[in-house]
Design an enzyme around this catalytic site. Sequence first.
Site, PDB file in Angstrom:
ATOM      1  N   GLY C  11       0.833  -1.210   0.000  1.00 28.74           N
ATOM      2  CA  GLY C  11       0.000   0.000   0.000  1.00 28.74           C
ATOM      3  C   GLY C  11       0.855   1.243   0.000  1.00 28.74           C
ATOM      4  N   ARG C  25      19.111  11.323  -4.487  1.00 27.81           N
ATOM      5  CA  ARG C  25      20.057  12.440  -4.395  1.00 27.81           C
ATOM      6  C   ARG C  25      21.314  12.073  -3.618  1.00 27.81           C
ATOM      7  NH1 ARG C  25      16.733  18.016  -4.624  1.00 27.81           N
ATOM      8  NH2 ARG C  25      15.978  17.617  -6.733  1.00 27.81           N
ATOM      9  N   ARG C  72       0.480  -5.167  -5.945  1.00 32.06           N
ATOM     10  CA  ARG C  72       0.589  -6.453  -5.261  1.00 32.06           C
ATOM     11  C   ARG C  72       1.170  -7.451  -6.249  1.00 32.06           C
ATOM     12  NH1 ARG C  72      -2.311  -7.050  -0.655  1.00 32.06           N
ATOM     13  NH2 ARG C  72      -3.444  -5.165  -0.088  1.00 32.06           N
ATOM     14  N   ASP C 103       5.151  -5.014   5.383  1.00 32.69           N
ATOM     15  CA  ASP C 103       5.502  -6.374   5.713  1.00 32.69           C
ATOM     16  C   ASP C 103       5.832  -7.223   4.480  1.00 32.69           C
ATOM     17  OD1 ASP C 103       5.521  -8.037   8.147  1.00 32.69           O
ATOM     18  OD2 ASP C 103       4.151  -9.265   6.931  1.00 32.69           O
ATOM     19  N   SER C 105       6.713  -6.292   1.539  1.00 28.58           N
ATOM     20  CA  SER C 105       7.898  -5.792   0.855  1.00 28.58           C
ATOM     21  C   SER C 105       9.156  -6.303   1.537  1.00 28.58           C
ATOM     22  CB  SER C 105       7.905  -4.260   0.878  1.00 28.58           C
ATOM     23  OG  SER C 105       6.626  -3.760   0.645  1.00 28.58           O
ATOM     24  N   THR C 125       4.640   2.431   5.461  1.00 32.47           N
ATOM     25  CA  THR C 125       3.244   2.005   5.531  1.00 32.47           C
ATOM     26  C   THR C 125       2.546   2.871   6.567  1.00 32.47           C
ATOM     27  OG1 THR C 125       1.753   0.286   6.337  1.00 32.47           O
ATOM     28  CG2 THR C 125       3.993   0.192   7.134  1.00 32.47           C
ATOM     29  N   ASP C 127       0.339   1.921   8.520  1.00 31.25           N
ATOM     30  CA  ASP C 127      -0.137   1.126   9.653  1.00 31.25           C
ATOM     31  C   ASP C 127       0.821   1.071  10.841  1.00 31.25           C
ATOM     32  OD1 ASP C 127      -2.524   0.528   8.433  1.00 31.25           O
ATOM     33  OD2 ASP C 127      -1.713  -1.229   7.412  1.00 31.25           O
ATOM     34  N   ASP C 129       3.066  -1.007  11.482  1.00 28.92           N
ATOM     35  CA  ASP C 129       3.100  -2.372  12.029  1.00 28.92           C
ATOM     36  C   ASP C 129       4.313  -3.179  11.586  1.00 28.92           C
ATOM     37  OD1 ASP C 129       2.398  -2.538   9.404  1.00 28.92           O
ATOM     38  OD2 ASP C 129       0.765  -3.974   9.689  1.00 28.92           O
ATOM     39  N   ARG C 171      -5.551  -3.381  10.031  1.00 25.14           N
ATOM     40  CA  ARG C 171      -6.017  -4.752  10.026  1.00 25.14           C
ATOM     41  C   ARG C 171      -5.508  -5.513  11.254  1.00 25.14           C
ATOM     42  NH1 ARG C 171      -6.490  -6.401   3.959  1.00 25.14           N
ATOM     43  NH2 ARG C 171      -7.226  -4.245   4.092  1.00 25.14           N
ATOM     44  N   ASP C 187     -13.566   8.855  23.262  1.00 23.51           N
ATOM     45  CA  ASP C 187     -14.036   8.322  24.529  1.00 23.51           C
ATOM     46  C   ASP C 187     -13.613   6.868  24.679  1.00 23.51           C
ATOM     47  OD1 ASP C 187     -16.253  10.412  25.694  1.00 23.51           O
ATOM     48  OD2 ASP C 187     -15.940  10.542  23.543  1.00 23.51           O
ATOM     49  N   GLU C 222     -10.265  -1.337  12.169  1.00 24.46           N
ATOM     50  CA  GLU C 222     -11.020  -2.271  11.340  1.00 24.46           C
ATOM     51  C   GLU C 222     -10.688  -3.734  11.649  1.00 24.46           C
ATOM     52  OE1 GLU C 222      -9.952  -1.915   7.168  1.00 24.46           O
ATOM     53  OE2 GLU C 222      -7.819  -1.938   7.618  1.00 24.46           O
ATOM     54  N   VAL C 250      -8.970   7.296   2.612  1.00 21.47           N
ATOM     55  CA  VAL C 250      -8.588   8.706   2.652  1.00 21.47           C
ATOM     56  C   VAL C 250      -7.258   8.889   3.379  1.00 21.47           C
ATOM     57  CG1 VAL C 250      -9.260  10.951   3.576  1.00 21.47           C
ATOM     58  CG2 VAL C 250     -10.960   9.507   2.494  1.00 21.47           C
ATOM     59  N   ARG C 252      -4.674   7.210   3.309  1.00 22.87           N
ATOM     60  CA  ARG C 252      -3.490   6.775   2.583  1.00 22.87           C
ATOM     61  C   ARG C 252      -2.768   7.884   1.845  1.00 22.87           C
ATOM     62  NH1 ARG C 252      -3.658   1.486   0.364  1.00 22.87           N
ATOM     63  NH2 ARG C 252      -3.554   0.062   2.119  1.00 22.87           N
TER      64      ARG C 252
END
Lengths: 320, 320, 320, 320
Positions: C11, C25, C72, C103, C105, C125, C127, C129, C171, C187, C222, C250, C252
């Site tokens: 991603g 450079r 991918r 991950d 990659s 990424t 995420d 993670d 994820r 909250d 999610e 959004v 990303r």
Amino acid sequence: MKRIGILTSGGDAPGMNAAIRAITRKAIYNGMEVYGINYGFAGLVAGDIRRLEIADVGDKIQRGGTFLYSARYPEFATEEGQLKGIEQLNKFGIEGLVVIGGDGSYHGALALTRHGYPAVGIPGTIDNDIPGTDFTIGFDTATNTILDSLDRIRDTATSHVRTFIIEVMGRDAGDIALWAGVAGGADEIIIPEHDFHMDKVAKRIQEGRDRGKKHCLIVVAEGVMGGNEFAEKLKEYGDFHTRVSILGHVARGGSPSARDRVLASKFGGFAVELLQEGKGGLCVGMLDNKVVASDIVDTLENGQHQPDLSLYDLNQELSF
Amino acid sequence: MKRIGILTSGGDAPGMNAAIRAITRKAIYNGMEVYGINYGFAGLVAGDIRRLEIADVGDKIQRGGTFLYSARYPEFATEEGQLKGIEQLNKFGIEGLVVIGGDGSYHGALALTRHGYPAVGIPGTIDNDIPGTDFTIGFDTATNTILDSLDRIRDTATSHVRTFIIEVMGRDAGDIALWAGVAGGADEIIIPEHDFHMDKVAKRIQEGRDRGKKHCLIVVAEGVMGGNEFAEKLKEYGDFHTRVSILGHVARGGSPSARDRVLASKFGGFAVELLQEGKGGLCVGMLDNKVVASDIVDTLENGQHQPDLSLYDLNQELSF
Amino acid sequence: MKRIGILTSGGDAPGMNAAIRAITRKAIYNGMEVYGINYGFAGLVAGDIRRLEIADVGDKIQRGGTFLYSARYPEFATEEGQLKGIEQLNKFGIEGLVVIGGDGSYHGALALTRHGYPAVGIPGTIDNDIPGTDFTIGFDTATNTILDSLDRIRDTATSHVRTFIIEVMGRDAGDIALWAGVAGGADEIIIPEHDFHMDKVAKRIQEGRDRGKKHCLIVVAEGVMGGNEFAEKLKEYGDFHTRVSILGHVARGGSPSARDRVLASKFGGFAVELLQEGKGGLCVGMLDNKVVASDIVDTLENGQHQPDLSLYDLNQELSF
Amino acid sequence: MKRIGILTSGGDAPGMNAAIRAITRKAIYNGMEVYGINYGFAGLVAGDIRRLEIADVGDKIQRGGTFLYSARYPEFATEEGQLKGIEQLNKFGIEGLVVIGGDGSYHGALALTRHGYPAVGIPGTIDNDIPGTDFTIGFDTATNTILDSLDRIRDTATSHVRTFIIEVMGRDAGDIALWAGVAGGADEIIIPEHDFHMDKVAKRIQEGRDRGKKHCLIVVAEGVMGGNEFAEKLKEYGDFHTRVSILGHVARGGSPSARDRVLASKFGGFAVELLQEGKGGLCVGMLDNKVVASDIVDTLENGQHQPDLSLYDLNQELSF
């Protein structure tokens, strides 16, 4: 400790409100009472103090500035001012104080400490120039605000094939200039902590031109010299179609970034834990990505802030 | 008409790229060929001209500045320059030209028109000071950029109970100052099109103070005087803890707002329709919320831009 | 090493372009040649490879996405795919490769390493993670983007006294939810790394209501469950005037934050230094605020990313 | 008229606070008293009413949402509810009412008008679907918020060569989809006011692909169908690597744009002038760039909002 106070002092910084919120909520959650002191040390001495409840800090985390206001108050450097401040704290039954601010604020906290009153300092200033921490509250937001301006200016610089001198805040510290400069792809970054030679600057601009480079952005920390002065001196080495932008106070305000709000929340929570344990005379910081407390006397006497100069060298290689 | 050209001239404005894109796509969609001219009239005379295909304007609509670059070129005021330009246009077989820019650009288009060459002007400048249209491309974005700065500065002004003088672009036109000032809740808006009295300004600031108002923001169009000069003169009437911000070139760049992109797309599409019908000597505008074309000679000779002064009066009542 | 390649995979993340620029450079500055590989490992196998010059990475530092494209390509998990990739690298004379991504990659880089080909991984990424680093390129920007949405939603939640369930990306990792949640004054923050009890969530919402709280924001990663599912389950415990927002892709895109650009520049520069010294089989990271390199085999086999769970506990105390 | 009331009703929209501020200040400046009614018509009937002073609307112009809160209240459709509302207004001595909101709010104002009570409607809704005005308060901000998301999504769509379906708010009106779509360079804009054919949509996507186009953005107004449903139907015509984004409530909040603040200030000021002259039964609007008042009965019975469909046709030519 059952009752603590909070004040903000010195130049406002985005995230100060998030810190006040964190201190207030963490303290109340842990059974303490919280008092907000308006206008920094001036309000402390004047007794401009009020109880803060949970609802008072609601809908504040996203706001720039400080809703406790800030003020310069050189009188707090005198013993008389300090004793008056402690008198007020005692009058309100406030047993410990959190001071959010920059260098001057820390000296106020240090003074209280020396009088035996437990105070904890939280670094809040856009300049990032406080010893005892890698990052201050507000620095990340200010850097992003300056970066946004750099991105806008580059549009114009490219469209018109111009050289822009961009003066940014930073009286003694080049952190904002360094970070915003690297992030904005600046061709040159001029900071107090590194020397520079105008003739080499001019040579690099010319070489970029010769290679077909459309724009040239030079970020100058105000502590070195003003943008207009820089442009004048550069002119002696050639006509680079120079324009000057002085970004100034714009960097101070605005809604804090995620990082500044998280930093402020962590610092605020930790400061409450310290006071809860009866500890004072400390300043909170983020060192090596960990929240820590340092002795405030030692930090102010021996600590010295140093910007990440590896960024300077990196930029020389990336912007050639 | 089978082949048209585009150039951008004068100060860059956000949305110029959206206009170039619209012209290019609309023209190609309708079977025409499109040529982009770099660096405005300078590039026209020099023949810095290249074919534009659909892909050349892909991923450009959101970009600030102008990817055709811009330049000042006073030489185009001479007949010699104009004839050289037409020569180049003829050489490339370009039968009509769209000029995007401000006042100076319109005069270039007017010159071509007088030589019998069909040119259409599109108003592109952040200053909004072009006759024949209520709004120019870039004005909405620039106003929002200034407004963002005003919002930031208010955070600091409130936190420190200060008066800020904010100098904004606008040599002859107060539109940006007026719109950003009203939108930013400015206490005073100083523009070339309306007189002001420093003593009354000072009086209003003092009255606000007395009522407990925390901040005071004064927006000054650079055409009246510089921010520092204003601060100096205000100081004669009292100490209002004044700070000055000179927003300058920042307002020029940045990704265009929705409104500027839509305006640019409409203007661009309409300009192509005019040229397709063989019409030149016109300038495109938005009057009373309708896209219209006006005679460029008449517009430049008799037209006069007037800012919406009802905003001035409204602000007097809203900011007291 | 005289010639290196770069690819982005998985991603896209804001700051990938800043990393590509820095690698390009820095390498050219140090006398190396640089090749860009389009579409990740798919393009590597297909030989979609081209020389990158300094100008190719100009005006890219501020752009979201990756101008080398991503894709991918599960086929790279096969030995056949890997050998084909190395064949292409050899064909172009590329002696070392920098892989920017998540991950998947890293596993591609690991495969090359196992075949004896020097590859260096850079964590890119949103995420956050990836083992071996406290922060990945793109995480800071994504968190700020989500935060901006939270701030907007709070306006509406407050105006209408509503509960909002905000589903954010993540994820397997709750980092974005945690940081944006703390910064946004959520909250409740529901993440894969911490259990939660719907009845307690409902009880806290009700308690807030009873105290007069206007809004309630619940951030759900999610990976735990979808926002709509969460709302359904919450409904069993009472009617909280719930609305659901699914922020999705959004987060990303967009121009990278200052921090992500600085991080990308540092990582890119350091990866070049490693390859220059002939080192491969490594992944770059930021640990305890220092740029480091770790063995990629060891990192992927034994490393495990853990979000900063102290934020979870802090939020429980700050949002009560 | 010496005492007026204000309420906001229906979905919140950015700029409502700027309108409340303008009404309050303009009225007080002209010697009237102002009362704010919380929670729309529900609060009116319940008597949740309080005096507003100048300071109450300070520092509000830049805030999203409505600080008078809003609520749905279908009971106001009954005569009983309406009479109770008027009773409360009389009890507080409020002689005229400004209602800020959308369609439902106008019907409330109309009901009061029919009972002989002077009410003035101000169009405040992000949907832009109110008759009697070309633009509503909040529409410009919402369009820019959606546009920002489109720009972000395009980064990802380009990097991954994907088709994105973006569902935006708009139950009966395609204005947001149209404006954001044109401004965002959408390939297709699907709105309730224009038919579309899925096979032609698919054909255009395929043609773009064949031409080498990297991304495809399709903006769908929720009133036509949901984004997921659209993706399902599109899938019947081919695999376009489709992703869905549902932008939802994010568009409702946020700091209002310059244009929305200016519009709100003008509308607010004008509404006060109307009530001052004893006029009611009117709604305020911007028609052909002029602030006007229309009869609210006539507007609701005969008026019909129509989006600017010229944008639809223009987009077909610009996005091919």
